[in-house]
Design a protein around this motif. Structure first.
Motif, PDB file in Angstrom:
ATOM      1  N   LEU A  39      12.755  -1.923   5.522  1.00  0.00           N
ATOM      2  CA  LEU A  39      11.305  -2.533   5.995  1.00  0.00           C
ATOM      3  C   LEU A  39      10.539  -1.771   6.592  1.00  0.00           C
ATOM      4  CD1 LEU A  39      13.506  -5.252   8.739  1.00  0.00           C
ATOM      5  CD2 LEU A  39      11.600  -5.816   6.187  1.00  0.00           C
ATOM      6  N   ASN A  40      10.786  -0.047   7.357  1.00  0.00           N
ATOM      7  CA  ASN A  40       9.452   0.418   7.570  1.00  0.00           C
ATOM      8  C   ASN A  40       8.739   1.064   6.108  1.00  0.00           C
ATOM      9  OD1 ASN A  40      10.464   0.659  10.534  1.00  0.00           O
ATOM     10  ND2 ASN A  40      12.074   1.613  10.659  1.00  0.00           N
ATOM     11  N   GLU A  41       9.773   1.232   5.519  1.00  0.00           N
ATOM     12  CA  GLU A  41       8.896   1.865   4.501  1.00  0.00           C
ATOM     13  C   GLU A  41       8.065   0.942   3.696  1.00  0.00           C
ATOM     14  OE1 GLU A  41      11.241   3.327   1.256  1.00  0.00           O
ATOM     15  OE2 GLU A  41      12.716   4.435   2.528  1.00  0.00           O
ATOM     16  N   ILE A  42       8.130  -0.580   3.578  1.00  0.00           N
ATOM     17  CA  ILE A  42       7.574  -1.704   3.601  1.00  0.00           C
ATOM     18  C   ILE A  42       6.042  -1.911   4.403  1.00  0.00           C
ATOM     19  CG2 ILE A  42       7.169  -4.267   3.469  1.00  0.00           C
ATOM     20  CD1 ILE A  42       9.993  -4.550   2.174  1.00  0.00           C
ATOM     21  N   LYS A  43       6.647  -1.415   5.502  1.00  0.00           N
ATOM     22  CA  LYS A  43       5.280  -1.334   6.670  1.00  0.00           C
ATOM     23  C   LYS A  43       4.457  -0.246   6.323  1.00  0.00           C
ATOM     24  CE  LYS A  43       8.499  -3.543  10.665  1.00  0.00           C
ATOM     25  NZ  LYS A  43       8.182  -3.108  12.232  1.00  0.00           N
ATOM     26  N   SER A  44       5.114   0.999   5.966  1.00  0.00           N
ATOM     27  CA  SER A  44       4.503   1.539   5.559  1.00  0.00           C
ATOM     28  C   SER A  44       3.662   1.846   4.241  1.00  0.00           C
ATOM     29  CB  SER A  44       5.059   3.342   5.699  1.00  0.00           C
ATOM     30  OG  SER A  44       4.321   4.286   4.774  1.00  0.00           O
ATOM     31  N   LEU A  45       4.313   0.618   3.747  1.00  0.00           N
ATOM     32  CA  LEU A  45       3.204   1.114   2.239  1.00  0.00           C
ATOM     33  C   LEU A  45       2.184   0.309   2.092  1.00  0.00           C
ATOM     34  CD1 LEU A  45       6.342   0.882  -0.195  1.00  0.00           C
ATOM     35  CD2 LEU A  45       4.939   2.499  -0.377  1.00  0.00           C
ATOM     36  N   LYS A  46       2.953  -1.039   3.072  1.00  0.00           N
ATOM     37  CA  LYS A  46       1.393  -1.972   3.748  1.00  0.00           C
ATOM     38  C   LYS A  46      -0.182  -1.597   4.620  1.00  0.00           C
ATOM     39  CE  LYS A  46       3.797  -5.962   3.444  1.00  0.00           C
ATOM     40  NZ  LYS A  46       3.883  -7.650   3.966  1.00  0.00           N
ATOM     41  N   LEU A  47       0.530  -0.197   5.312  1.00  0.00           N
ATOM     42  CA  LEU A  47      -0.392   0.290   5.997  1.00  0.00           C
ATOM     43  C   LEU A  47      -1.068   1.439   5.237  1.00  0.00           C
ATOM     44  CD1 LEU A  47      -1.406   1.386   8.776  1.00  0.00           C
ATOM     45  CD2 LEU A  47       0.138   2.965   9.126  1.00  0.00           C
ATOM     46  N   ASN A  48      -0.615   2.040   4.409  1.00  0.00           N
ATOM     47  CA  ASN A  48      -1.472   2.430   3.082  1.00  0.00           C
ATOM     48  C   ASN A  48      -2.173   1.678   2.404  1.00  0.00           C
ATOM     49  OD1 ASN A  48      -0.417   4.753   3.960  1.00  0.00           O
ATOM     50  ND2 ASN A  48       1.658   5.461   2.520  1.00  0.00           N
ATOM     51  N   GLN A  49      -1.260   0.745   1.700  1.00  0.00           N
ATOM     52  CA  GLN A  49      -2.815   0.008   1.194  1.00  0.00           C
ATOM     53  C   GLN A  49      -3.689  -0.623   1.113  1.00  0.00           C
ATOM     54  OE1 GLN A  49      -1.012  -3.262  -0.571  1.00  0.00           O
ATOM     55  NE2 GLN A  49      -2.079  -4.071  -1.979  1.00  0.00           N
ATOM     56  N   ALA A  50      -3.642  -1.211   3.100  1.00  0.00           N
ATOM     57  CA  ALA A  50      -4.785  -1.373   4.116  1.00  0.00           C
ATOM     58  C   ALA A  50      -5.110  -0.321   4.162  1.00  0.00           C
ATOM     59  CB  ALA A  50      -4.331  -2.106   5.410  1.00  0.00           C
ATOM     60  N   MET A  51      -5.221   0.952   4.655  1.00  0.00           N
ATOM     61  CA  MET A  51      -6.165   2.484   4.254  1.00  0.00           C
ATOM     62  C   MET A  51      -7.062   2.084   3.435  1.00  0.00           C
ATOM     63  SD  MET A  51      -3.906   4.081   7.172  1.00  0.00           S
ATOM     64  CE  MET A  51      -5.235   5.641   6.803  1.00  0.00           C
ATOM     65  N   SER A  52      -6.688   2.085   2.185  1.00  0.00           N
ATOM     66  CA  SER A  52      -6.952   2.246   0.784  1.00  0.00           C
ATOM     67  C   SER A  52      -7.697   1.514   0.441  1.00  0.00           C
ATOM     68  CB  SER A  52      -5.432   3.172  -0.106  1.00  0.00           C
ATOM     69  OG  SER A  52      -5.339   1.833  -0.769  1.00  0.00           O
ATOM     70  N   SER A  53      -7.420   0.840   1.575  1.00  0.00           N
ATOM     71  CA  SER A  53      -8.799  -1.055   0.948  1.00  0.00           C
ATOM     72  C   SER A  53      -9.798  -0.426   1.962  1.00  0.00           C
ATOM     73  CB  SER A  53      -7.467  -1.573   0.681  1.00  0.00           C
ATOM     74  OG  SER A  53      -7.531  -1.783   1.377  1.00  0.00           O
ATOM     75  N   GLU A  54     -10.195   0.407   2.602  1.00  0.00           N
ATOM     76  CA  GLU A  54     -10.944  -0.364   3.465  1.00  0.00           C
ATOM     77  C   GLU A  54     -12.434   0.198   2.874  1.00  0.00           C
ATOM     78  OE1 GLU A  54     -11.605   3.082   7.106  1.00  0.00           O
ATOM     79  OE2 GLU A  54      -9.891   1.730   7.787  1.00  0.00           O
ATOM     80  N   LYS A  55     -13.327  -0.512   3.375  1.00  0.00           N
ATOM     81  CA  LYS A  55     -14.396  -0.102   3.017  1.00  0.00           C
ATOM     82  C   LYS A  55     -15.024   0.954   3.020  1.00  0.00           C
ATOM     83  CE  LYS A  55     -17.570  -3.361   2.645  1.00  0.00           C
ATOM     84  NZ  LYS A  55     -18.156  -4.453   3.300  1.00  0.00           N
TER      85      LYS A  55
END
Length: 107
Positions: free
Chosen positions: A15-31
């Motif tokens: 679950l922590n790894e999934i949260k980390s992946l989601k956070l990284n994905q959100a940061m990389s898609s930031e405008k």
């Protein structure tokens, strides 16, 4: 359906790894590029204040913003640097030249 329970202890780690992946994905898609209204919301300055800063060369064309059409597009990374006081070398050079020109006119 037969479910093995021998690896239940791995669930929190997964679950922590999934949260980390989601956070990284959100940061990389930031405008990176913001229009004037988005910049206003982001830094908390009014539209008028931002437009005045553009007019007064506080934000420098080609560094802090670009104008590919009628709209200004601000580079979020450069604005972040401006906020924390990190200046691009070309900005430093422009400021130094401006100061030298002003000082030479005072003499």
């Amino acid at each position: 359906m037969n479910i093995s329970l021998e690896h239940l202890e791995l669930i929190p780690k997964l679950l922590n790894e999934i949260k980390s992946l989601k956070l990284n994905q959100a940061m990389s898609s930031e405008k990176r590029w913001l229009n004037t209204r988005e910049l206003s919301d982001y830094i908390g300055y009014s539209l008028d204040a931002i437009n005045k800063m553009v007019k007064d060369d506080v934000f420098v064309d080609g560094i802090h913003y670009y104008k590919p059409s009628k709209k200004l597009l601000f580079d979020k990374n450069q604005v972040d640097n401006w906020i924390v006081g990190i200046r691009d070398e070309s900005v430093k050079n422009r400021v130094n030249i401006a100061v030298e020109n002003i000082m030479s006119g005072v003499k």
